[in-house]
Design an enzyme around this catalytic site. Structure first.
Site, short mmCIF file in Angstrom:
data_model
loop_
_atom_site.label_atom_id
_atom_site.label_comp_id
_atom_site.label_asym_id
_atom_site.label_seq_id
_atom_site.Cartn_x
_atom_site.Cartn_y
_atom_site.Cartn_z
N ASP A 196 17.08 9.27 -8.28
CA ASP A 196 18.52 9.47 -8.11
C ASP A 196 19.00 9.30 -6.67
OD1 ASP A 196 18.63 9.93 -10.83
OD2 ASP A 196 18.46 12.11 -10.62
N HIS A 232 0.81 -1.20 0.00
CA HIS A 232 0.00 0.00 0.00
C HIS A 232 0.86 1.27 0.00
CE1 HIS A 232 -3.62 2.41 1.23
NE2 HIS A 232 -4.10 1.60 0.31
N LYS A 258 3.10 4.29 -1.27
CA LYS A 258 3.12 5.11 -2.49
C LYS A 258 4.33 6.02 -2.42
CE LYS A 258 -1.49 4.37 -1.74
NZ LYS A 258 -2.20 4.30 -0.50
#
Length: 185
Positions: A131, A124, A126
């Site tokens: 870089d 779940h 996100k």
């Protein structure tokens, strides 16, 4: 005088450390709400556009709405940027995987799908990291609702501590929580 010099040195070290770390809040809110924060979609596009070496994406949902963003991620991989995408297993991510299956994908474009486990029902998280310098951690899924229609808040973080995110994901891969999608036999 010696204590004063030590205190100045500590202050300088602390100041340098603070400059290396940064935090910015980002939001998706109705346009009439005056919060003076950058929009989720703008930050995501900026991060992907600016990536030079690596892109790491985690997501629960990837809908057709973000095909343009995910296409940019693939373009970055074709240009030599190493890409690792970690997804939950659901109908939206299955659609995304089927959409790119069979395309000429470079070896530096890796997709991992959460296999599930006892006690943990889904991936779940996100996150978008570029870089290994900036990470956007948000409540927003990679979907129309997550990026445009819901009220979402996220944090854009810079500094060395963001490598913890990558290390967590690598440990999960090492412990067989993810299946790497193999494009060619």
């Amino acid at each position: 005088e010696e204590q004063f010099s030590e205190l100045l040195l500590l202050f300088k070290l602390y100041s340098e450390q603070q400059q290396q770390s940064s935090i910015e809040f980002v939001a998706t809110v109705p346009s009439e709400v005056d919060v003076r924060l950058r929009k989720t979609i703008a930050v995501i596009r900026e991060m992907i556009h600016g990536a030079q070496n690596t892109i790491l994406v985690t997501g629960y949902a990837v809908s057709e709405y973000v095909d343009e963003i995910m296409e940019r991620v693939l373009e970055k991989a074709l240009a030599g940027v190493n890409v690792d995408i970690f997804l939950d297993r659901n109908s939206q991510t299955d659609r995304y995987i089927e959409n790119i299956r069979g395309r000429n994908l470079p070896s530096n474009f890796n997709v991992y799908v959460y296999k599930g486990s006892q006690g943990y029902s889904s991936l779940h998280a996100k996150v978008i990291m570029v870089d290994e310098k900036k990470a956007f951690v948000s409540s927003a899924n990679l979907s129309y609702n997550g990026i445009v229609n819901n009220i979402e808040i996220g944090t854009l973080v810079g500094g060395e501590k963001i490598l913890v995110i990558k290390n967590v994901l690598l440990e999960l891969v090492k412990n067989n929580y993810f299946e790497k999608i193999i494009w060619y036999a």
